[in-house]
Design a protein around this motif. Structure first.
Motif, PDB file in Angstrom:
ATOM      1  N   ALA A 205       0.833  -1.206   0.000  1.00 20.19           N
ATOM      2  CA  ALA A 205       0.000   0.000   0.000  1.00 20.19           C
ATOM      3  C   ALA A 205       0.866   1.254   0.000  1.00 20.19           C
ATOM      4  N   GLN A 206       1.955   1.242   0.760  1.00 19.00           N
ATOM      5  CA  GLN A 206       2.851   2.406   0.761  1.00 19.00           C
ATOM      6  C   GLN A 206       3.527   2.577  -0.589  1.00 19.00           C
ATOM      7  N   GLU A 209       1.130   4.121  -2.994  1.00 18.13           N
ATOM      8  CA  GLU A 209       0.947   5.532  -2.653  1.00 18.13           C
ATOM      9  C   GLU A 209       2.102   6.389  -3.181  1.00 18.13           C
ATOM     10  N   LEU A 210       3.333   5.903  -3.008  1.00 18.08           N
ATOM     11  CA  LEU A 210       4.500   6.670  -3.449  1.00 18.08           C
ATOM     12  C   LEU A 210       4.587   6.724  -4.975  1.00 18.08           C
ATOM     13  N   ARG A 212       2.045   6.723  -7.011  1.00 22.22           N
ATOM     14  CA  ARG A 212       1.051   7.728  -7.439  1.00 22.22           C
ATOM     15  C   ARG A 212       1.623   9.134  -7.250  1.00 22.22           C
ATOM     16  N   ALA A 213       2.299   9.345  -6.115  1.00 17.66           N
ATOM     17  CA  ALA A 213       2.895  10.658  -5.860  1.00 17.66           C
ATOM     18  C   ALA A 213       3.971  10.977  -6.881  1.00 17.66           C
ATOM     19  N   ALA A 265       7.472  11.971   1.829  1.00 20.72           N
ATOM     20  CA  ALA A 265       6.643  10.962   2.497  1.00 20.72           C
ATOM     21  C   ALA A 265       7.270  10.586   3.828  1.00 20.72           C
TER      22      ALA A 265
END
Length: 322
Positions: A205-206, A209-210, A212-213, A265
């Motif tokens: 999940a992390q 997320e990264l 996408r960033a 992050a």
């Protein structure tokens, strides 16, 4: 195993007819799926307890027509009771059921917790119940797909010696593969599973997320083949499958990672540093990380990226073998 409920001794469980009336106390994600799997094997779910709206919906979806009743009524109707409540609630539930006389002589009482063996069921045993610990090594969604996923799923099984065959037979009937776990080893067994499965979800999940960033439009599509290959390699080869900048000793790349995470992050930095240190230790122990490169790398990790080699030279695709 047997549909009769008045067996005078634990060993009488082996003389029982094969079909059982099954009850579920705690209609979370696990209990209804296991009962549904037992139903496919010819057993008969007869009662389920659940409090929340979500648990009631799960019970209706996986066990249509099975009545929702109070826990003591579940035990009154069932030959085999599945206690599928959270780990921390299990001991209190067992004590309460035993003290109120809900447990019957010769009744199979099984929990599905990974943490506990059969000792937590001692109050039920003293009341005449037959204790089983049957833990499916699977993540559950609370939907019918869970029943299909039980095919070939390992179960951590703990039971008294005289009930071992009965416990293993139930697991096989659910489509699973029984794996015997000693009572004293249950906490370590469960910690190992949590370390692998639960933390894997957090890591993925992390990573999503990264990505996408970083502007990746379809991070799941990018990660899927990489993570699938990494998992397959790890299961086949263990530490020999380690790749990436930590295993290579690319201190500059790791310093760049740390700086980026600190800037963009920070919530992910502590986890990155902890996993990188563990990876470095294992890579050193297995001869993958050269000692002459380890000092600078471990220095970066110890300082949290505030100092150390700069630059991102040597970085390749995440996990790329070079």
């Amino acid at each position: 195993m047997n549909a009769a409920v008045n067996a005078p001794r634990a060993t009488d469980a082996r003389d029982r007819p094969a079909r059982l009336r099954v009850g579920v106390v705690g209609a979370g994600r696990v209990g209804p799926a296991l009962a549904a799997a037992l139903s496919l094997a010819g057993h008969r779910p007869v009662a389920v307890s659940g409090v929340s709206d979500a648990s009631r919906r799960r019970a209706e979806a996986l066990l249509p027509g099975v009545p929702l009743v109070a826990p003591d009524e579940v035990l009154a109707r069932a030959d085999l009771v599945l206690l599928t409540v959270p780990d921390d609630a299990l001991a209190g539930l067992v004590v309460g059921l035993a003290e109120t006389g809900a447990v019957r002589q010769g009744q199979l009482v099984a929990h599905c917790s990974g943490r506990w063996g059969t000792a937590v069921l001692d109050p039920a045993l003293r009341a005449g119940g037959l204790p089983l610990a049957l833990h499916p090594v699977m993540t559950f969604t609370g939907t019918p797909v869970d029943v299909q996923r039980l095919a070939g799923c390992s179960f951590g099984v703990t039971a008294p010696a005289e009930l071992r065959l009965a416990a293993e037979a139930l697991v096989i009937e659910m489509g699973g593969e029984p794996e015997w776990i000693d009572e004293s080893a249950r906490p370590l067994y469960h910690a190992a599973l949590a370390l692998g499965a639960n933390h894997l979800v957090t890591l993925v999940a992390q990573s999503l997320e990264l990505l996408r960033a970083a502007g990746v439009a379809a991070p799941d599509r990018m990660l899927g083949p990489l993570l699938g290959a990494a998992l397959d390699n790890a299961l086949r080869s263990g530490d020999a499958a380690l790749t990436g900048p930590v295993a290579r000793g690319d201190a500059g790349t790791v310093a760049a990672h740390v700086a980026e995470l600190r800037a963009h992050a920070p919530h992910a930095l502590a986890g990155y540093l902890a996993m990188a240190r563990t990876t470095a230790d294992r890579a050193l122990d297995h001869g993958l990380l050269k000692p002459e490169l380890a000092e600078a790398l471990l220095g970066v990790l110890a300082q949290g990226g505030t100092e150390g080699p700069a630059g991102a030279g040597g970085a390749g695709a995440d996990g790329g073998q070079r």
